[in-house]
Design a protein around this motif. Structure first.
Motif, PDB file in Angstrom:
ATOM      1  N   THR A 119       0.869  -1.182   0.000  1.00 30.37           N
ATOM      2  CA  THR A 119       0.000   0.000   0.000  1.00 30.37           C
ATOM      3  C   THR A 119       0.899   1.222   0.000  1.00 30.37           C
ATOM      4  O   THR A 119       1.951   1.230   0.626  1.00 30.37           O
ATOM      5  N   VAL A 155       6.414  -1.636   7.878  1.00 30.22           N
ATOM      6  CA  VAL A 155       5.656  -0.416   7.620  1.00 30.22           C
ATOM      7  C   VAL A 155       6.614   0.739   7.886  1.00 30.22           C
ATOM      8  O   VAL A 155       7.143   0.887   8.986  1.00 30.22           O
ATOM      9  N   GLY A 158       4.270   5.008   6.969  1.00 28.09           N
ATOM     10  CA  GLY A 158       2.886   4.732   6.617  1.00 28.09           C
ATOM     11  C   GLY A 158       2.714   3.845   5.386  1.00 28.09           C
ATOM     12  O   GLY A 158       1.599   3.527   5.003  1.00 28.09           O
ATOM     13  N   HIS A 160       3.119   0.233   3.671  1.00 25.73           N
ATOM     14  CA  HIS A 160       3.243  -1.190   3.990  1.00 25.73           C
ATOM     15  C   HIS A 160       4.014  -1.880   2.874  1.00 25.73           C
ATOM     16  O   HIS A 160       3.705  -1.689   1.693  1.00 25.73           O
TER      17      HIS A 160
END
Length: 173
Positions: A119, A155, A158, A160
Motif C-alpha cells: 500500500t 511499515v 505509513g 506497507h
C-alpha cells in the motif's frame, strides 16, 4: 623464458573473467562510506550503491568480464570481474573523482534485496553481507532514510511493504 612465463601468468591473473551467470557480488569502499551490490545475468548487470541513507540504482552490460553500468542521474559504475571478486569505481555524474570499491561473490543469503510496497508508494532496498549484517536505504514521498533491518510486513512512513526478495539483474529500479 622464465620472464615470459611469469608475464603470461601475471597478465592472465589481471585479465577480467566472464562472471558466473546469476551471480551477485557485495562489498564497498575501503573507508566504509558506501556499500555496493552488483548482480549479473546473461550479459546484463544491475548495481546498487548506498551510503546507508540514500541509494542509487545502476543498469548496464557485462562484456568480457568488464562492467559498464549507468544510473538515471548519469553517474557510472565501472569494474572488472576477477573470479569471486569485482573491483571498480563509481564515477559521479558530471565527472569528479571516482570512488573505488571491492565486492565479493555473495552466496545465499547474502545479496541484494528489495521490498515492494503493498500500500502506498515507496522503495526499500538492502545489501546483505556474508556476515549477516545489512545496509540499505528507503525512499518514501521523495525523502531518503536508512532502511530498517529486512523483515516481512515492514511499515515505513505509513507505507506497507511485502517481504524482502532477492534482486536478479535487470529487475532493479
Amino acid at each position: 623464458m622464465v620472464v615470459a612465463v611469469l608475464l603470461g601468468v601475471l597478465s592472465a591473473c589481471a585479465a577480467p573473467e566472464p562472471p558466473v551467470p546469476d551471480t551477485t557480488y557485495v562489498g564497498g569502499s575501503a573507508d566504509g562510506a558506501f556499500s555496493v551490490a552488483v548482480t549479473v545475468h546473461d550479459g546484463r548487470a544491475t548495481g546498487f550503491t548506498t551510503d546507508g541513507r540514500a541509494g542509487v540504482w545502476f543498469d548496464g552490460v557485462v562484456t568480457a568480464g568488464l562492467l559498464d553500468l549507468t544510473a538515471a542521474d548519469g553517474s557510472g559504475l565501472r569494474g572488472g570481474v576477477h573470479g569471486r571478486v569485482v573491483h571498480g569505481g563509481v564515477v559521479p555524474a558530471g565527472g569528479g573523482d571516482d570512488r573505488s570499491f571491492v565486492a565479493v561473490r555473495a552466496d545465499d543469503p547474502a545479496g541484494l534485496y528489495r521490498a515492494e510496497p503493498v500500500t502506498g508508494d515507496g522503495a526499500l532496498t538492502w545489501i546483505r553481507f556474508p556476515d549477516g549484517t545489512s545496509r540499505g536505504a528507503t525512499l518514501i514521498a521523495g525523502t531518503s532514510a536508512p532502511a530498517p533491518e529486512p523483515a516481512a510486513g515492514l511499515v515505513v512512513g505509513g507505507v506497507h511493504f511485502g517481504p524482502p526478495v532477492r534482486v536478479a539483474a535487470v529487475t532493479g529500479p
